[in-house]
Design a protein around this motif. Structure first.
Motif, PDB file in Angstrom:
ATOM      1  N   ALA A   8       0.949  -1.237  -0.062  1.00 34.61           N
ATOM      2  CA  ALA A   8      -0.135   0.001  -0.032  1.00 34.61           C
ATOM      3  C   ALA A   8       0.836   1.164   0.044  1.00 34.61           C
ATOM      4  CB  ALA A   8      -1.073  -0.027   1.205  1.00 34.61           C
ATOM      5  N   LEU A   9       2.009   1.210   0.827  1.00 35.38           N
ATOM      6  CA  LEU A   9       2.909   2.191   0.991  1.00 35.38           C
ATOM      7  C   LEU A   9       3.588   2.721  -0.489  1.00 35.38           C
ATOM      8  CD1 LEU A   9       4.718   4.502   2.015  1.00 35.38           C
ATOM      9  CD2 LEU A   9       6.125   2.631   2.891  1.00 35.38           C
ATOM     10  N   ALA A  10       3.947   1.693  -1.205  1.00 38.56           N
ATOM     11  CA  ALA A  10       4.566   1.745  -2.425  1.00 38.56           C
ATOM     12  C   ALA A  10       3.454   2.331  -3.672  1.00 38.56           C
ATOM     13  CB  ALA A  10       5.072   0.442  -2.898  1.00 38.56           C
ATOM     14  N   ILE A  11       2.117   1.754  -3.537  1.00 42.08           N
ATOM     15  CA  ILE A  11       1.151   2.207  -4.278  1.00 42.08           C
ATOM     16  C   ILE A  11       0.821   3.515  -4.141  1.00 42.08           C
ATOM     17  CG2 ILE A  11      -1.191   1.742  -5.112  1.00 42.08           C
ATOM     18  CD1 ILE A  11      -0.263  -1.326  -4.905  1.00 42.08           C
ATOM     19  N   PHE A  12       0.617   3.877  -2.982  1.00 45.45           N
ATOM     20  CA  PHE A  12      -0.058   5.297  -2.460  1.00 45.45           C
ATOM     21  C   PHE A  12       1.026   6.292  -2.873  1.00 45.45           C
ATOM     22  CE2 PHE A  12      -2.940   3.721   1.337  1.00 45.45           C
ATOM     23  CZ  PHE A  12      -3.908   3.226   0.231  1.00 45.45           C
ATOM     24  N   ASN A  71      13.411   6.278   4.541  1.00 46.77           N
ATOM     25  CA  ASN A  71      12.096   5.827   4.432  1.00 46.77           C
ATOM     26  C   ASN A  71      11.414   7.184   3.466  1.00 46.77           C
ATOM     27  OD1 ASN A  71      11.484   3.744   6.260  1.00 46.77           O
ATOM     28  ND2 ASN A  71      12.736   5.303   7.473  1.00 46.77           N
ATOM     29  N   LEU A  72      12.325   7.288   2.308  1.00 44.56           N
ATOM     30  CA  LEU A  72      11.867   8.221   1.200  1.00 44.56           C
ATOM     31  C   LEU A  72      10.450   8.260   0.944  1.00 44.56           C
ATOM     32  CD1 LEU A  72      15.070   8.772  -0.763  1.00 44.56           C
ATOM     33  CD2 LEU A  72      14.162  10.373   1.047  1.00 44.56           C
ATOM     34  N   GLU A  73      10.132   6.944   0.453  1.00 43.06           N
ATOM     35  CA  GLU A  73       8.474   7.132  -0.051  1.00 43.06           C
ATOM     36  C   GLU A  73       7.663   7.127   1.231  1.00 43.06           C
ATOM     37  OE1 GLU A  73       7.993   2.781  -1.056  1.00 43.06           O
ATOM     38  OE2 GLU A  73       7.854   3.137  -3.115  1.00 43.06           O
ATOM     39  N   LEU A  74       7.837   6.702   2.419  1.00 43.50           N
ATOM     40  CA  LEU A  74       6.845   7.007   3.396  1.00 43.50           C
ATOM     41  C   LEU A  74       6.733   8.465   3.691  1.00 43.50           C
ATOM     42  CD1 LEU A  74       5.157   6.047   6.089  1.00 43.50           C
ATOM     43  CD2 LEU A  74       7.383   6.184   7.102  1.00 43.50           C
ATOM     44  N   GLN A  75       8.176   9.319   3.617  1.00 44.87           N
ATOM     45  CA  GLN A  75       7.853  10.843   4.028  1.00 44.87           C
ATOM     46  C   GLN A  75       7.174  11.517   2.938  1.00 44.87           C
ATOM     47  OE1 GLN A  75       9.515  12.527   6.421  1.00 44.87           O
ATOM     48  NE2 GLN A  75       9.978  10.585   7.420  1.00 44.87           N
ATOM     49  N   SER A  76       7.412  10.998   1.484  1.00 47.60           N
ATOM     50  CA  SER A  76       6.755  11.739   0.448  1.00 47.60           C
ATOM     51  C   SER A  76       5.103  11.730   0.807  1.00 47.60           C
ATOM     52  CB  SER A  76       7.050  11.475  -0.788  1.00 47.60           C
ATOM     53  OG  SER A  76       8.546  11.573  -1.237  1.00 47.60           O
ATOM     54  N   LEU A  77       4.866  10.391   0.752  1.00 48.45           N
ATOM     55  CA  LEU A  77       3.298  10.224   1.184  1.00 48.45           C
ATOM     56  C   LEU A  77       2.690  10.815   2.388  1.00 48.45           C
ATOM     57  CD1 LEU A  77       0.910   8.478   0.428  1.00 48.45           C
ATOM     58  CD2 LEU A  77       1.824   6.718   2.026  1.00 48.45           C
ATOM     59  N   TYR A  78       3.715  11.054   3.437  1.00 46.05           N
ATOM     60  CA  TYR A  78       2.891  11.395   4.621  1.00 46.05           C
ATOM     61  C   TYR A  78       2.772  12.875   4.312  1.00 46.05           C
ATOM     62  CZ  TYR A  78       3.130  12.403   9.699  1.00 46.05           C
ATOM     63  OH  TYR A  78       2.550  12.802  10.950  1.00 46.05           O
ATOM     64  N   PHE A  79       3.662  13.634   3.967  1.00 48.34           N
ATOM     65  CA  PHE A  79       3.655  15.144   3.902  1.00 48.34           C
ATOM     66  C   PHE A  79       2.512  15.384   2.470  1.00 48.34           C
ATOM     67  CE2 PHE A  79       7.534  14.873   6.282  1.00 48.34           C
ATOM     68  CZ  PHE A  79       7.056  15.518   7.175  1.00 48.34           C
ATOM     69  N   TRP A 103      12.835  18.574   3.993  1.00 46.87           N
ATOM     70  CA  TRP A 103      12.986  18.934   2.487  1.00 46.87           C
ATOM     71  C   TRP A 103      13.689  18.019   1.810  1.00 46.87           C
ATOM     72  CZ3 TRP A 103       9.153  21.811   0.946  1.00 46.87           C
ATOM     73  CH2 TRP A 103       9.032  22.231  -0.202  1.00 46.87           C
ATOM     74  N   VAL A 104      14.757  17.145   2.648  1.00 45.53           N
ATOM     75  CA  VAL A 104      15.672  16.283   1.937  1.00 45.53           C
ATOM     76  C   VAL A 104      14.899  15.345   1.222  1.00 45.53           C
ATOM     77  CG1 VAL A 104      17.515  16.300   3.543  1.00 45.53           C
ATOM     78  CG2 VAL A 104      15.881  14.790   3.866  1.00 45.53           C
ATOM     79  N   ALA A 105      13.662  14.793   1.602  1.00 48.77           N
ATOM     80  CA  ALA A 105      12.888  14.252   0.922  1.00 48.77           C
ATOM     81  C   ALA A 105      12.349  14.400  -0.594  1.00 48.77           C
ATOM     82  CB  ALA A 105      11.698  13.575   1.454  1.00 48.77           C
ATOM     83  N   ASP A 106      12.584  15.679  -0.743  1.00 49.27           N
ATOM     84  CA  ASP A 106      12.028  16.360  -2.143  1.00 49.27           C
ATOM     85  C   ASP A 106      13.241  16.034  -3.118  1.00 49.27           C
ATOM     86  OD1 ASP A 106      10.398  18.388  -3.593  1.00 49.27           O
ATOM     87  OD2 ASP A 106      12.383  19.326  -3.843  1.00 49.27           O
ATOM     88  N   TRP A 107      14.244  16.050  -2.857  1.00 50.40           N
ATOM     89  CA  TRP A 107      15.313  15.672  -3.927  1.00 50.40           C
ATOM     90  C   TRP A 107      16.119  14.504  -3.794  1.00 50.40           C
ATOM     91  CZ3 TRP A 107      20.452  15.684  -2.483  1.00 50.40           C
ATOM     92  CH2 TRP A 107      20.896  16.052  -1.225  1.00 50.40           C
ATOM     93  N   TYR A 108      16.293  13.879  -2.561  1.00 48.26           N
ATOM     94  CA  TYR A 108      17.396  12.873  -2.405  1.00 48.26           C
ATOM     95  C   TYR A 108      17.002  11.732  -3.090  1.00 48.26           C
ATOM     96  CZ  TYR A 108      20.780  10.009  -0.299  1.00 48.26           C
ATOM     97  OH  TYR A 108      21.875   9.152   0.031  1.00 48.26           O
ATOM     98  N   ARG A 109      18.094  11.124  -3.806  1.00 48.42           N
ATOM     99  CA  ARG A 109      17.827   9.880  -4.705  1.00 48.42           C
ATOM    100  C   ARG A 109      18.825   8.805  -4.080  1.00 48.42           C
ATOM    101  NH1 ARG A 109      14.361  11.980  -5.231  1.00 48.42           N
ATOM    102  NH2 ARG A 109      13.284  13.359  -7.007  1.00 48.42           N
ATOM    103  N   PRO A 110      18.616   7.786  -3.492  1.00 44.34           N
ATOM    104  CA  PRO A 110      19.294   6.784  -2.989  1.00 44.34           C
ATOM    105  C   PRO A 110      20.403   6.447  -4.057  1.00 44.34           C
ATOM    106  CG  PRO A 110      17.295   6.116  -2.764  1.00 44.34           C
ATOM    107  CD  PRO A 110      17.033   7.293  -3.560  1.00 44.34           C
ATOM    108  N   ASP A 111      20.309   6.633  -5.175  1.00 47.67           N
ATOM    109  CA  ASP A 111      21.455   6.120  -6.194  1.00 47.67           C
ATOM    110  C   ASP A 111      22.190   7.322  -6.766  1.00 47.67           C
ATOM    111  OD1 ASP A 111      19.389   7.382  -7.634  1.00 47.67           O
ATOM    112  OD2 ASP A 111      19.226   5.924  -9.090  1.00 47.67           O
ATOM    113  N   GLY A 112      22.104   8.562  -6.148  1.00 47.50           N
ATOM    114  CA  GLY A 112      22.972   9.635  -6.398  1.00 47.50           C
ATOM    115  C   GLY A 112      24.269   9.665  -5.571  1.00 47.50           C
ATOM    116  N   LYS A 113      24.871  10.844  -5.514  1.00 41.58           N
ATOM    117  CA  LYS A 113      26.183  10.914  -5.324  1.00 41.58           C
ATOM    118  C   LYS A 113      26.233  11.197  -3.522  1.00 41.58           C
ATOM    119  CE  LYS A 113      26.786  15.307  -7.137  1.00 41.58           C
ATOM    120  NZ  LYS A 113      27.370  16.262  -8.243  1.00 41.58           N
TER     121      LYS A 113
END
Lengths: 214, 214
Positions: free
Chosen positions: A26-30, A108-116, A173-183
């Motif tokens: 549900a988290l992934a889909i939402f 928990n980037l997905e969760l953070q984005s969903l939450y806010f 705000w880190v959740a807005d731009w952070y990508r786990p595969d970034g540098k």
């Protein structure tokens, strides 16, 4: 989870695993589709069960959203208890809280984005509970800041509600731009954001004596 | 607005008013229901026209979302030009930017909430344009920060991408809690948030000489 299931105490392991699986799907889909556009059917399809089986664990789509957030609150409370046990001064405790908070967000980037983005879809009692949790976190942060000021002999020059909201916003705000595969390594990001938040908090304070009545 | 309408140059005043009315209604509806759950029919009902009339001005629901944001970008660019014309030092220019940015957010709370919650629903070219605008703002803020550091003989000790993101997040967060009918005046909030952001920016810098190669 339905209330009768909640009351059952020790649920069989299979049941708990299936429930965790449903919450994770549900988290992934939402997070991807947005809560409003997602359906229980989507969740059932992702887990590979019939829609009716999902309703065995939750009452409604809204209940599913609420349960996802409830899980996250448990993690946050664990972090707070760990912080209380740290043998450091109040400034370092505040820094540790900020750093762990950001590290937790990055994990928990997905969760953070969903939450806010979607917490406002909660209604009635569920919404009231979530708002109360947010108030508790805010109070906790303000207490940490007050303790840090006292330790350093400082007093704030800015409304303390503004200070905590600014810190919460800046670090979330880190959740807005952070990508786990970034540098950027999570540790470096967490450390830097804690440094920025601490600079904001301490930079809007002055020696406590300065404003004492003469 | 459809491309043929865009090319028409001086549109009659009635047409422009109706379009503005549609955009305003769409903003209110998207902000309240969420973009995913809202429909063109909702917008038509709010304006009191047939659905077909709405399609006279826009191509799709997504186009409506995009046009709402495009209007806002125009305001932001006007603010930047005004800042350039200010006769103040770089630190005060940065402070003015932060303060006006927050004041602008407080005057457009619905828009801000919609923007940060639902901008990801834009796809393709529209999304690319919006992402490029966000990059421009970020670059603009980083240039202001760099100029302020230079003026004060400072250099940053934290990745400058993190600094600008923290400042953007902290200041945007006012939209999360601010209520126009509450007790906090927009001017006080804007001034305080600018003070917090400036404290964060200047607090993570050190004298430029300190790190020069010896």
């Amino acid at each position: 989870m339905k209330s009768n299931a909640r009351k059952s105490g020790a649920a069989p392991a299979g049941r708990r695993n299936r429930e965790a699986e449903i919450l994770q799907a549900a988290l992934a889909i939402f997070a991807e589709k947005g809560y409003a556009a997602a359906s229980i059917q989507d969740v059932a399809d992702a887990v590979g069960v019939l829609k009716g089986s999902v309703y065995h664990y939750i009452d409604s789509k809204e209940d599913l959203l609420f349960q996802i957030f409830e899980n996250a609150h448990g993690d946050a409370e664990l972090m707070m208890r760990e912080l209380e046990a740290l043998d450091v001064d109040p400034v370092e405790r505040l820094r540790a809280y900020l750093e762990r908070g950001v590290a937790n967000t990055l994990q928990n980037l997905e969760l953070q984005s969903l939450y806010f983005r979607d917490w406002r879809y909660l209604t009635g009692e569920r919404r009231a509970k979530l708002v109360e949790r947010r108030r508790q976190y805010d109070r906790y942060l303000r207490d940490l800041i007050a303790a840090a000021y006292k330790f350093k002999g400082l007093q704030g020059t800015v409304n303390q509600r503004f200070v905590s909201s600014f810190v919460i916003g800046g670090t979330n705000w880190v959740a807005d731009w952070y990508r786990p595969d970034g540098k950027d390594s999570p540790a470096e990001v967490a450390k830097s954001y804690a440094q920025l938040a601490l600079a904001a908090v301490l930079g809007v304070a002055e020696p406590a004596a300065a404003a004492r009545p003469r």
